[in-house]
Design a protein around this motif. Structure first.
Motif, PDB file in Angstrom:
ATOM      1  N   ASP A 126       0.733  -1.159  -0.035  1.00  0.00           N
ATOM      2  CA  ASP A 126      -0.113  -0.047  -0.034  1.00  0.00           C
ATOM      3  C   ASP A 126       0.897   1.220   0.157  1.00  0.00           C
ATOM      4  N   ASP A 127       2.071   1.202   0.219  1.00  0.00           N
ATOM      5  CA  ASP A 127       2.815   2.503  -0.014  1.00  0.00           C
ATOM      6  C   ASP A 127       3.103   2.788  -1.397  1.00  0.00           C
ATOM      7  N   ARG A 128       3.493   4.257  -1.528  1.00  0.00           N
ATOM      8  CA  ARG A 128       3.595   4.646  -2.876  1.00  0.00           C
ATOM      9  C   ARG A 128       5.055   4.945  -3.014  1.00  0.00           C
ATOM     10  N   LEU A 129       5.823   4.545  -4.276  1.00  0.00           N
ATOM     11  CA  LEU A 129       7.105   4.713  -4.196  1.00  0.00           C
ATOM     12  C   LEU A 129       7.197   5.639  -5.656  1.00  0.00           C
ATOM     13  N   LEU A 130       8.283   6.680  -5.618  1.00  0.00           N
ATOM     14  CA  LEU A 130       8.746   7.053  -6.892  1.00  0.00           C
ATOM     15  C   LEU A 130       9.885   6.571  -7.581  1.00  0.00           C
ATOM     16  N   ILE A 131       9.848   6.075  -9.040  1.00  0.00           N
ATOM     17  CA  ILE A 131      10.542   5.138  -9.351  1.00  0.00           C
ATOM     18  C   ILE A 131      11.093   5.593 -10.910  1.00  0.00           C
ATOM     19  N   ASN A 143       9.777   0.577 -22.311  1.00  0.00           N
ATOM     20  CA  ASN A 143      10.477  -0.231 -21.401  1.00  0.00           C
ATOM     21  C   ASN A 143      11.034   0.758 -20.335  1.00  0.00           C
ATOM     22  N   ARG A 144      11.044   1.903 -20.367  1.00  0.00           N
ATOM     23  CA  ARG A 144      11.546   2.828 -19.460  1.00  0.00           C
ATOM     24  C   ARG A 144      10.585   3.739 -18.843  1.00  0.00           C
ATOM     25  N   GLY A 145      10.823   4.398 -17.540  1.00  0.00           N
ATOM     26  CA  GLY A 145      10.202   5.398 -17.166  1.00  0.00           C
ATOM     27  C   GLY A 145      10.851   6.216 -16.257  1.00  0.00           C
ATOM     28  N   THR A 164      18.549   0.908  -5.655  1.00  0.00           N
ATOM     29  CA  THR A 164      18.632   0.602  -7.140  1.00  0.00           C
ATOM     30  C   THR A 164      18.492  -1.002  -6.886  1.00  0.00           C
ATOM     31  N   ARG A 165      17.323  -1.405  -7.525  1.00  0.00           N
ATOM     32  CA  ARG A 165      17.124  -3.018  -7.394  1.00  0.00           C
ATOM     33  C   ARG A 165      16.730  -3.466  -8.799  1.00  0.00           C
ATOM     34  N   GLN A 195      13.765  -8.249 -17.441  1.00  0.00           N
ATOM     35  CA  GLN A 195      14.650  -7.915 -16.290  1.00  0.00           C
ATOM     36  C   GLN A 195      14.622  -6.381 -16.388  1.00  0.00           C
ATOM     37  N   PHE A 196      14.124  -5.903 -14.906  1.00  0.00           N
ATOM     38  CA  PHE A 196      13.914  -4.220 -14.783  1.00  0.00           C
ATOM     39  C   PHE A 196      14.807  -3.815 -13.704  1.00  0.00           C
ATOM     40  N   GLU A 197      15.829  -2.914 -13.945  1.00  0.00           N
ATOM     41  CA  GLU A 197      16.649  -2.258 -13.135  1.00  0.00           C
ATOM     42  C   GLU A 197      15.824  -1.008 -12.663  1.00  0.00           C
ATOM     43  N   ILE A 198      15.428  -0.869 -11.377  1.00  0.00           N
ATOM     44  CA  ILE A 198      14.833   0.090 -10.575  1.00  0.00           C
ATOM     45  C   ILE A 198      15.480   0.802  -9.717  1.00  0.00           C
ATOM     46  N   LYS A 199      15.339   2.226  -9.860  1.00  0.00           N
ATOM     47  CA  LYS A 199      15.711   3.114  -8.889  1.00  0.00           C
ATOM     48  C   LYS A 199      14.645   3.809  -8.141  1.00  0.00           C
ATOM     49  N   VAL A 200      14.717   4.049  -6.812  1.00  0.00           N
ATOM     50  CA  VAL A 200      13.776   4.224  -5.962  1.00  0.00           C
ATOM     51  C   VAL A 200      14.059   5.676  -5.344  1.00  0.00           C
ATOM     52  N   HIS A 201      13.264   6.627  -5.708  1.00  0.00           N
ATOM     53  CA  HIS A 201      13.584   7.838  -5.452  1.00  0.00           C
ATOM     54  C   HIS A 201      12.931   8.124  -3.876  1.00  0.00           C
ATOM     55  N   GLY A 202      11.905   7.493  -3.740  1.00  0.00           N
ATOM     56  CA  GLY A 202      11.184   7.946  -2.278  1.00  0.00           C
ATOM     57  C   GLY A 202       9.805   6.942  -2.078  1.00  0.00           C
ATOM     58  N   VAL A 203       9.836   6.832  -0.596  1.00  0.00           N
ATOM     59  CA  VAL A 203       8.823   5.894  -0.213  1.00  0.00           C
ATOM     60  C   VAL A 203       7.899   6.686   0.864  1.00  0.00           C
TER      61      VAL A 203
END
Length: 348
Positions: free
Chosen positions: A72-77, A91-93, A121-122, A143-151
């Protein structure tokens, strides 16, 4: 009709053949052994509590947190996806909001971010569903490389006078709001019950009456359904080259629609069922009630005969459903508000 030219010689009569389908006689099957379960439920105080909590969450605010992400948390990725090391369409955002459990992304993507923290980065591996609407990636492993900017977590709104009045509860009291909530919940539950009973009645009518269908009508309905599906995907931003829609996918749905249309028409004719103006007006008012300006919607329907004809057809179908219920064995089936609501919204 399909036309075939036989003779078109100058100075002579034009001769041609026209081949068209003729609808066979419809013999309605008896429905006295059909069983239909009518849901029976009551709205409890717990149901009202849950609805109030849902409204609080809808009006809530997102607050940044320093802990690992949870459901239920919101992430900015940011994300970059690859299939066999290569990029693909969409494939990217960058700085994309994602709520874990919201169902915005393909299965496994959101769950793969549980436990992530800001600035992490996950890399996660997921598989596109076989029926994914972009055919070039359907069924493929990515395969996705994901950078988390905030939770961020959701802080529900306070139930104060301003909150209550925002729902048009004039006196601003919690007691009055609960009364209004119960009223609207009852309306929604009554409609959910009608929809479930209606669906069972029409399913029974289709199941018990296997009739020969005009192939041209079925094919026309298949074309219409396929066109609607394509248009929906185009509005969602899917490139035309990536849309994989085959008309054959809709054959069973088209056959059901055509069959029910013919059966409803036959029963209405046999039983002399018509769209009474008062019932049409009530149906229009029920539709209009869901809009911000009901009077404008009411005028919209009554200003065009073809629009009103669609409502009249719904009213006749309602009468046919009532007729089916009068023939069938209808029994009560205890359930609860939450189950009915989930089923209705899942279909919507």
């Amino acid at each position: 009709p399909r036309f075939r030219l036989r003779s078109a010689d100058p100075g002579k009569d034009l001769e041609y053949e026209a081949v068209f389908e003729v609808l066979g006689k419809i013999e309605l099957a008896p429905l006295d052994q059909v069983e239909i379960a009518r849901p029976v439920a009551e709205i409890t105080e717990d149901d009202v509590d849950r609805m109030l909590e849902n409204l609080r969450r809808q009006r809530g605010q997102w607050r940044e947190v320093g802990r690992p992400a949870q459901k239920d948390d919101r992430l900015l990725i940011d994300f970059v996806g690859r299939i066999d090391g290569e990029g693909f369409q969409g494939n990217r955002g960058e700085r994309v909001p994602l709520q874990i459990g919201g169902g915005q992304f393909i299965p496994g993507f959101e769950d793969g971010l549980i436990g992530a923290v800001t600035d992490e980065t996950r890399t996660i591996d997921v598989r596109f569903p076989d029926d994914y609407h972009v055919r070039s990636v359907a069924g493929k492993q990515a395969q996705f490389e994901i950078k988390v900017h905030g939770v961020a977590e959701l802080v529900p709104a306070e139930v104060d006078e301003a909150f209550i009045k925002s729902f048009d509860v004039a006196d601003g009291t919690l007691e009055a709001m609960r009364v209004e909530l119960r009223r609207t919940m009852q309306e929604e539950m009554d409609e959910a019950i009608r929809e479930r009973v209606r669906r069972q009645a029409l399913d029974a009518l289709y199941r018990e009456n296997r009739i020969d269908l005009p192939r041209s009508q079925v094919e026309s309905e298949m074309d219409s359904l396929a066109a609607q599906a394509r248009e929906t995907l185009r509005r969602q931003g899917v490139p035309e080259s990536e849309i994989s829609i085959e008309r054959g996918m809709f054959e069973e749905q088209a056959r059901r629609r055509v069959a029910l249309g013919l059966l409803v028409m036959e029963i209405a004719k046999k039983e002399k069922l018509t769209a009474a103006p008062e019932r049409v007006r009530q149906r229009v008012e029920a539709i209009a009630a869901g809009y911000e300006n009901p009077e404008e919607v009411h005028r919209w329907y009554y200003s065009d005969r073809s629009r009103l004809a669609n409502v009249e057809q719904l009213v006749i179908e309602d009468s046919v459903v009532d007729w089916v219920l009068a023939q069938a064995r209808v029994s009560d089936a205890p359930t609860d508000f939450a189950t009915l609501l989930k089923e209705r919204r899942g279909r919507g």
